[in-house]
Design an enzyme around this catalytic site. Structure first.
Site, PDB file in Angstrom:
ATOM      1  CB  SER A   1      98.051  14.147  29.063  1.00 40.25           C
ATOM      2  OG  SER A   1      97.503  15.162  28.269  1.00 40.25           O
TER       3      SER A   1
ATOM      4  CG  HIS B   1      97.844  18.490  31.965  1.00 37.39           C
ATOM      5  ND1 HIS B   1      96.822  17.618  32.286  1.00 37.39           N
ATOM      6  CD2 HIS B   1      98.322  18.074  30.759  1.00 37.39           C
ATOM      7  CE1 HIS B   1      96.674  16.730  31.320  1.00 37.39           C
ATOM      8  NE2 HIS B   1      97.580  16.981  30.381  1.00 37.39           N
TER       9      HIS B   1
END
Length: 394
Positions: free
Chosen positions: A164, A369
């Site tokens: 990320s 994610h």
């Protein structure tokens, strides 16, 4: 007693038990030692005087200590910390896997998180301490940590793994400080966050049109702490998010709301451990910078307003990052159900990188994610591939 009052009473009693008794380990270093691995803490001072803490697993108890081990440098996402890389324990967490495979594993912590809330001159209650976004993390923090690691180990290069925001700051570093390409054997970017114009996260989509527009109010509020960690919040989260808690589904939905819905990859037994370590704190500006990326559809520097931008950049609009400078091999790993990093945005990034070495769409349709760090099958679908690719560069 009403049903609502009874629930509150049960929650407070449970919280008291957490405070008085055993609880998940919140400190990364203590967790590593509890898992039976050697651990070291190292402090690094950046060129702009932030004091950062890194955690190191120098070797695995399965292989024993040896010299000249290749270095793996792991960098967390926003509101996270080095704890993410060890949270699932031996055999399942990437840091332990890499140590078992013979790597000297270093885990960074960005300025402002749980382990890096210090500065040589500024206390954290001064607003100027929080006057940074992920741009400064990429420009100063990551280079300082990599330089320290190389000096300490005597190695010439590191294998970089980021998740990320840990991918964002890598791209900032090699774009704006291209000399650092020479210090990278390969860069493994999990859930790469650069272009974000097609992000599906409902939270960002709701707030970005307001928070992602530069103005005086946003500029003032940006230099503040965002979602800091403290013991009370940890204990409350631990109690509410136990697998047997009536609030466990609420805790799970909080995770799904951020990164995408995927119940198959979430271990409910892990929830209280997540709450013991996350959120780990950040600057408001880090979040605002991502909101700006969503609004603009670009990968560019922080937008301070048309009045300040000419002073900062010499132009009314912030400049794009120079991705053409990212010359070290880049390997992209991304999921089809990632609400933060949409497939189309990742492929836009892919097409602009000059040294793309791997385009890896995780072969699990619902991969989201946060599955990259907390997914029950992260080893099967991602980490085994990462390790295989890393070894090909040794």
């Amino acid at each position: 007693m009403t049903r609502g009052a009874l629930k509150v009473t049960i929650l407070l009693v449970g919280l008291g038990l957490v405070l008085a008794g055993s609880r998940p380990i919140s400190d990364c270093g203590e967790r590593i030692e509890d898992d039976g691995y050697p651990m070291e803490r190292h402090e690094v001072v950046t060129s702009d005087n932030y004091i950062l803490t890194m955690h190191r697993i120098p070797y695995s108890p399965k292989t024993g200590e040896s010299s000249n081990r290749p270095v793996a440098f792991l960098m967390h996402g926003m509101l996270s910390s080095s704890s993410d890389w060890v949270l699932m324990g031996p055999e399942r967490s990437l840091a332990y896997m890499l140590a078992d495979a013979g790597y000297d594993v270093w885990m960074g912590n960005a300025r402002g998180n749980t382990y890096s809330k210090a500065h040589k001159y500024w206390p954290t209650y001064w607003q100027i301490f929080w006057n940074f976004s992920w741009n400064e993390i990429g420009m100063y923090d990551v280079p300082a940590m990599i330089d320290y690691v190389l000096a300490k180990t005597g190695q010439q290069q590191v294998q970089y793994v980021g998740h990320s925001q840990g991918t964002t700051v890598y791209l900032v570093m090699v774009s704006e400080r291209p000399e650092y390409n020479d210090k990278i054997k390969s860069a493994h970017l999990l859930g790469p966050a650069a272009y974000m114009g097609n992000m599906k996260s409902p939270l960002t989509r709701a707030f970005a049109p307001i928070l992602g527009q530069p103005n005086a109010i946003v500029e003032v509020c940006g230099s503040m702490e965002f979602m800091p960690s403290n013991k009370f919040k940890q204990d409350l989260g631990i109690e509410m998010c136990q697998a047997t808690s009536p609030y466990a589904d609420m805790c799970a939905n909080e995770i799904f709301l951020i990164g995408g819905y995927d119940t198959e990859q979430l271990d409910y037994e892990l929830l209280e451990h997540i709450k013991a370590t996350s959120p780990a704190g950040a600057s408001v500006n880090q979040n605002l910078h991502f909101c700006q990326e969503y609004n603009s559809g670009k990968f560019r520097k922080f937008d301070y307003t048309a009045l300040r931008n000419p002073y900062e950049y010499g132009s009314y609009f912030p400049p794009d990052y120079k991705l053409k400078n990212a010359k070290a091999p880049v390997l992209l790993y991304y999921g089809a159900n990632d609400w933060m990093c949409d497939v189309s945005d990742v492929r836009k990034l892919r097409d602009e990188l000059p040294n793309m070495a791997l385009d890896y769409l995780v072969p699990f349709e619902k991969w989201a994610h946060l599955d990259f760090i907390w997914g029950t099958e992260a080893r099967k679908y991602v980490y085994d591939e990462v390790l295989k690719q890393m070894q090909s560069y040794e």
